[in-house]
Design a protein around this motif. Sequence first.
Motif, short mmCIF file in Angstrom:
data_model
loop_
_atom_site.label_atom_id
_atom_site.label_comp_id
_atom_site.label_asym_id
_atom_site.label_seq_id
_atom_site.Cartn_x
_atom_site.Cartn_y
_atom_site.Cartn_z
N PHE A 20 0.84 -1.21 0.00
CA PHE A 20 0.00 0.00 0.00
C PHE A 20 0.88 1.26 0.00
CE2 PHE A 20 -2.79 2.90 2.73
CZ PHE A 20 -3.57 3.32 1.65
N ARG A 21 1.93 1.24 0.81
CA ARG A 21 2.85 2.39 0.88
C ARG A 21 3.50 2.65 -0.48
NH1 ARG A 21 8.05 4.05 1.82
NH2 ARG A 21 8.86 2.00 1.24
N VAL A 22 3.94 1.57 -1.14
CA VAL A 22 4.59 1.71 -2.45
C VAL A 22 3.58 2.28 -3.46
CG1 VAL A 22 5.59 0.38 -4.36
CG2 VAL A 22 6.32 -0.07 -2.01
N GLN A 23 2.33 1.77 -3.39
CA GLN A 23 1.28 2.26 -4.29
C GLN A 23 0.99 3.75 -4.05
OE1 GLN A 23 -2.51 0.16 -3.91
NE2 GLN A 23 -3.52 2.01 -4.64
N LEU A 24 0.89 4.13 -2.77
CA LEU A 24 0.64 5.54 -2.44
C LEU A 24 1.75 6.43 -2.99
CD1 LEU A 24 -0.52 5.65 1.30
CD2 LEU A 24 -1.83 6.30 -0.72
#
Length: 206
Positions: A20-24
């Motif tokens: 999720f962090r990488v996507q954000l």
Amino acid sequence: MVIPHVTNHDDADITELEAFRVQLNKENEKSGIKVTMLAFLIKACVAALKKFPEFNASLDGEQIVLKQYFHIGFAADTPNGLVVPVIRDADKKGVLQISQEMSDLAKKARDGKLGPTDMTGGCFSISSLGGIGGRYFTPIINAPEVAILGVCKSATEPKWDGKAFQPRLMLPLSLSWDHRVIDGAAAARFNAYLGQILADFRRVLL
Ligand code: CAO
């Protein structure tokens, strides 16, 4: 001051959270704000401090003072040594805002420009060695606070799901606490709860 100091170690499964962090960060590429794992850890700690209020306390002589606010310090390594700038009212801020403030405070710290108000009033601290390495350590409590969370470098490990081993990204956690205020069972529960939130961040809404 001599603090009866104990550390509990645990691991949190951050496989989905890291994705999720990488996507954000992909979505926010143009904003210039880098969302860091430490910002999520601050929000997760706020949720755990709400559930276990004795961790959000200070010792004033014999008196335990429970805090009604959530100012979270984070250890920053600078050319002039270790400093602990504080994110104030972290409960009222989102992960993007916390990431931005942390980046500004870390830069100020490295430039030796932190003022006294940037470093005082903390309720609880986090020391992350995640970007550097190591597995577990014993973070020293930042008195008069009564607990501190240490975080090391996450690694992909085989975890048994009942049928097969699955590759899961595991984050090592080391929680130090003051035995005059907190006991070992509460510390184990704090870490377990933190692990649940980090494994599925929707739990902060509960
Ligand atoms: N596991 C694996 N990798 C991690 C990680 C973790 N837990 N946490 C961060 N990383 C990676 C990030 O993905 C990033 O990699 P990329 O550069 O490839 O994107 C890199 O490490 C740097 O991370 P970051 O930009 O998120 O920075 P940070 O939030 O980890 O650290 C700061 C910021 C100010 C805390 C750090 O610079 C620092 O000073 N750390 C040392 C703190 C210290 O000295 N503690 C000991 C005090 S004694 O109690």
